[in-house]
Design a protein around this motif. Structure first.
Motif, PDB file in Angstrom:
ATOM      1  N   LEU A  46       0.823  -1.204   0.000  1.00 38.16           N
ATOM      2  CA  LEU A  46       0.000   0.000   0.000  1.00 38.16           C
ATOM      3  C   LEU A  46       0.859   1.256   0.000  1.00 38.16           C
ATOM      4  CD1 LEU A  46      -2.908   1.064   0.095  1.00 38.16           C
ATOM      5  CD2 LEU A  46      -2.740   1.018   2.589  1.00 38.16           C
ATOM      6  N   SER A  47       1.904   1.270   0.809  1.00 34.52           N
ATOM      7  CA  SER A  47       2.773   2.450   0.833  1.00 34.52           C
ATOM      8  C   SER A  47       3.484   2.610  -0.512  1.00 34.52           C
ATOM      9  CB  SER A  47       3.779   2.365   1.975  1.00 34.52           C
ATOM     10  OG  SER A  47       4.709   1.335   1.754  1.00 34.52           O
ATOM     11  N   VAL A 103       7.959   4.529   6.163  1.00 31.46           N
ATOM     12  CA  VAL A 103       7.761   4.740   4.722  1.00 31.46           C
ATOM     13  C   VAL A 103       9.101   4.996   4.041  1.00 31.46           C
ATOM     14  CG1 VAL A 103       6.674   6.201   2.982  1.00 31.46           C
ATOM     15  CG2 VAL A 103       5.416   5.576   5.030  1.00 31.46           C
ATOM     16  N   LEU A 104       9.961   5.786   4.662  1.00 33.70           N
ATOM     17  CA  LEU A 104      11.286   6.053   4.098  1.00 33.70           C
ATOM     18  C   LEU A 104      12.103   4.769   3.975  1.00 33.70           C
ATOM     19  CD1 LEU A 104      12.184   9.312   6.042  1.00 33.70           C
ATOM     20  CD2 LEU A 104      11.893   9.117   3.580  1.00 33.70           C
ATOM     21  N   ARG A 105      12.086   3.957   5.012  1.00 28.59           N
ATOM     22  CA  ARG A 105      12.835   2.702   5.008  1.00 28.59           C
ATOM     23  C   ARG A 105      12.290   1.738   3.952  1.00 28.59           C
ATOM     24  NH1 ARG A 105      13.226   2.494  10.064  1.00 28.59           N
ATOM     25  NH2 ARG A 105      11.190   1.591  10.449  1.00 28.59           N
ATOM     26  N   CYS A 106      10.973   1.676   3.841  1.00 34.22           N
ATOM     27  CA  CYS A 106      10.333   0.803   2.857  1.00 34.22           C
ATOM     28  C   CYS A 106      10.660   1.265   1.433  1.00 34.22           C
ATOM     29  CB  CYS A 106       8.826   0.806   3.090  1.00 34.22           C
ATOM     30  SG  CYS A 106       7.913  -0.342   2.071  1.00 34.22           S
ATOM     31  N   ALA A 107      10.624   2.566   1.205  1.00 36.99           N
ATOM     32  CA  ALA A 107      10.946   3.104  -0.118  1.00 36.99           C
ATOM     33  C   ALA A 107      12.407   2.846  -0.467  1.00 36.99           C
ATOM     34  CB  ALA A 107      10.648   4.601  -0.158  1.00 36.99           C
ATOM     35  N   THR A 112       1.743   9.612   2.714  1.00 35.11           N
ATOM     36  CA  THR A 112       1.710   8.147   2.638  1.00 35.11           C
ATOM     37  C   THR A 112       1.699   7.551   4.032  1.00 35.11           C
ATOM     38  OG1 THR A 112       2.834   8.147   0.510  1.00 35.11           O
ATOM     39  CG2 THR A 112       2.938   6.124   1.785  1.00 35.11           C
ATOM     40  N   ALA A 113       2.510   8.096   4.920  1.00 35.31           N
ATOM     41  CA  ALA A 113       2.558   7.595   6.295  1.00 35.31           C
ATOM     42  C   ALA A 113       1.202   7.749   6.979  1.00 35.31           C
ATOM     43  CB  ALA A 113       3.633   8.326   7.085  1.00 35.31           C
ATOM     44  N   ARG A 114       0.555   8.901   6.788  1.00 38.70           N
ATOM     45  CA  ARG A 114      -0.770   9.115   7.395  1.00 38.70           C
ATOM     46  C   ARG A 114      -1.796   8.149   6.828  1.00 38.70           C
ATOM     47  NH1 ARG A 114       0.580  14.553   6.751  1.00 38.70           N
ATOM     48  NH2 ARG A 114      -0.621  14.641   4.837  1.00 38.70           N
ATOM     49  N   ARG A 115      -1.792   7.966   5.515  1.00 37.61           N
ATOM     50  CA  ARG A 115      -2.789   7.097   4.877  1.00 37.61           C
ATOM     51  C   ARG A 115      -2.590   5.622   5.217  1.00 37.61           C
ATOM     52  NH1 ARG A 115      -3.150   9.858  -1.102  1.00 37.61           N
ATOM     53  NH2 ARG A 115      -4.178  11.751  -0.384  1.00 37.61           N
ATOM     54  N   CYS A 116      -1.341   5.206   5.416  1.00 37.49           N
ATOM     55  CA  CYS A 116      -1.061   3.794   5.713  1.00 37.49           C
ATOM     56  C   CYS A 116      -1.061   3.495   7.206  1.00 37.49           C
ATOM     57  CB  CYS A 116       0.287   3.390   5.118  1.00 37.49           C
ATOM     58  SG  CYS A 116       0.299   3.456   3.326  1.00 37.49           S
ATOM     59  N   ARG A 159       2.299   1.735  -3.423  1.00 37.13           N
ATOM     60  CA  ARG A 159       1.304   2.248  -4.370  1.00 37.13           C
ATOM     61  C   ARG A 159       1.094   3.743  -4.205  1.00 37.13           C
ATOM     62  NH1 ARG A 159      -3.261  -2.492  -4.129  1.00 37.13           N
ATOM     63  NH2 ARG A 159      -2.133  -3.974  -5.441  1.00 37.13           N
ATOM     64  N   HIS A 160       1.001   4.191  -2.959  1.00 39.30           N
ATOM     65  CA  HIS A 160       0.821   5.629  -2.718  1.00 39.30           C
ATOM     66  C   HIS A 160       2.016   6.412  -3.235  1.00 39.30           C
ATOM     67  CE1 HIS A 160      -2.951   5.660  -0.596  1.00 39.30           C
ATOM     68  NE2 HIS A 160      -2.539   4.742   0.262  1.00 39.30           N
ATOM     69  N   LEU A 161       3.213   5.914  -2.989  1.00 37.01           N
ATOM     70  CA  LEU A 161       4.409   6.613  -3.465  1.00 37.01           C
ATOM     71  C   LEU A 161       4.473   6.623  -4.996  1.00 37.01           C
ATOM     72  CD1 LEU A 161       7.050   5.340  -0.904  1.00 37.01           C
ATOM     73  CD2 LEU A 161       6.032   7.619  -1.027  1.00 37.01           C
ATOM     74  N   ALA A 162       4.077   5.530  -5.617  1.00 30.72           N
ATOM     75  CA  ALA A 162       4.086   5.456  -7.081  1.00 30.72           C
ATOM     76  C   ALA A 162       3.068   6.421  -7.693  1.00 30.72           C
ATOM     77  CB  ALA A 162       3.797   4.035  -7.540  1.00 30.72           C
ATOM     78  N   GLU A 163       2.000   6.702  -6.974  1.00 27.05           N
ATOM     79  CA  GLU A 163       0.987   7.643  -7.457  1.00 27.05           C
ATOM     80  C   GLU A 163       1.384   9.095  -7.228  1.00 27.05           C
ATOM     81  OE1 GLU A 163      -1.880   7.175  -9.134  1.00 27.05           O
ATOM     82  OE2 GLU A 163      -1.312   5.066  -9.315  1.00 27.05           O
ATOM     83  N   GLY A 164       2.506   9.318  -6.550  1.00 28.81           N
ATOM     84  CA  GLY A 164       2.997  10.672  -6.369  1.00 28.81           C
ATOM     85  C   GLY A 164       2.709  11.281  -5.012  1.00 28.81           C
ATOM     86  N   CYS A 165       2.186  10.510  -4.078  1.00 31.20           N
ATOM     87  CA  CYS A 165       1.964  11.032  -2.728  1.00 31.20           C
ATOM     88  C   CYS A 165       3.316  11.251  -2.050  1.00 31.20           C
ATOM     89  CB  CYS A 165       1.145  10.056  -1.890  1.00 31.20           C
ATOM     90  SG  CYS A 165      -0.571   9.959  -2.363  1.00 31.20           S
ATOM     91  N   GLY A 166       3.366  12.200  -1.167  1.00 31.60           N
ATOM     92  CA  GLY A 166       4.585  12.455  -0.418  1.00 31.60           C
ATOM     93  C   GLY A 166       4.777  11.439   0.699  1.00 31.60           C
ATOM     94  N   MET A 167       5.933  11.509   1.327  1.00 33.46           N
ATOM     95  CA  MET A 167       6.254  10.573   2.408  1.00 33.46           C
ATOM     96  C   MET A 167       5.315  10.745   3.598  1.00 33.46           C
ATOM     97  SD  MET A 167       8.758   8.649   1.570  1.00 33.46           S
ATOM     98  CE  MET A 167       9.901   8.561   0.217  1.00 33.46           C
TER      99      MET A 167
END
Length: 101
Positions: free
Chosen positions: A57-58, A82-86, A71-75, A60-68
């Motif tokens: 999910l994180s 999120v930074l570590r996962c990216a 993405t953290a709030r949504r996930c 996908r959000h990053l690929a759609e252009g959401c910021g870090m």
């Protein structure tokens, strides 16, 4: 190191239980060398406690252009997660690209 290490298509790996029921990570055992290990080495989720669904999910959000932070709030995870996962996904993609090109 096991003599069967890196052989693709050889039937040397057998299921050997789970790391824990809560995490559901499959453990494997080599029938040649007898060593047991996780099924996740070589993947971005190796040594990660993040559930795979949240990692996807994180991503996908990053690929759609959401910021870090968004993405953290949504996930429902921290920004550092999120930074570590990216970073892990990016390193994995870079290694894949170098092998293929």
């Amino acid at each position: 190191m096991c003599s069967a290490y890196g052989q693709r298509g050889a039937a040397t790996l057998r299921p050997h239980g789970w790391s824990s029921k809560a995490r559901g990570v499959r453990c494997l055992r080599c029938s040649v060398g007898g060593s047991a290990f996780s099924a996740r080495p070589g993947t971005p989720l190796f040594r990660s406690t993040l559930p795979p669904a949240k990692a996807v999910l994180s991503g996908r959000h990053l690929a759609e252009g959401c910021g870090m932070r968004a993405t953290a709030r949504r996930c429902g995870v921290s920004r550092n997660t999120v930074l570590r996962c990216a970073k892990r996904a990016g390193d994995h993609a870079q290694e894949f690209h170098e092998q293929q090109v």
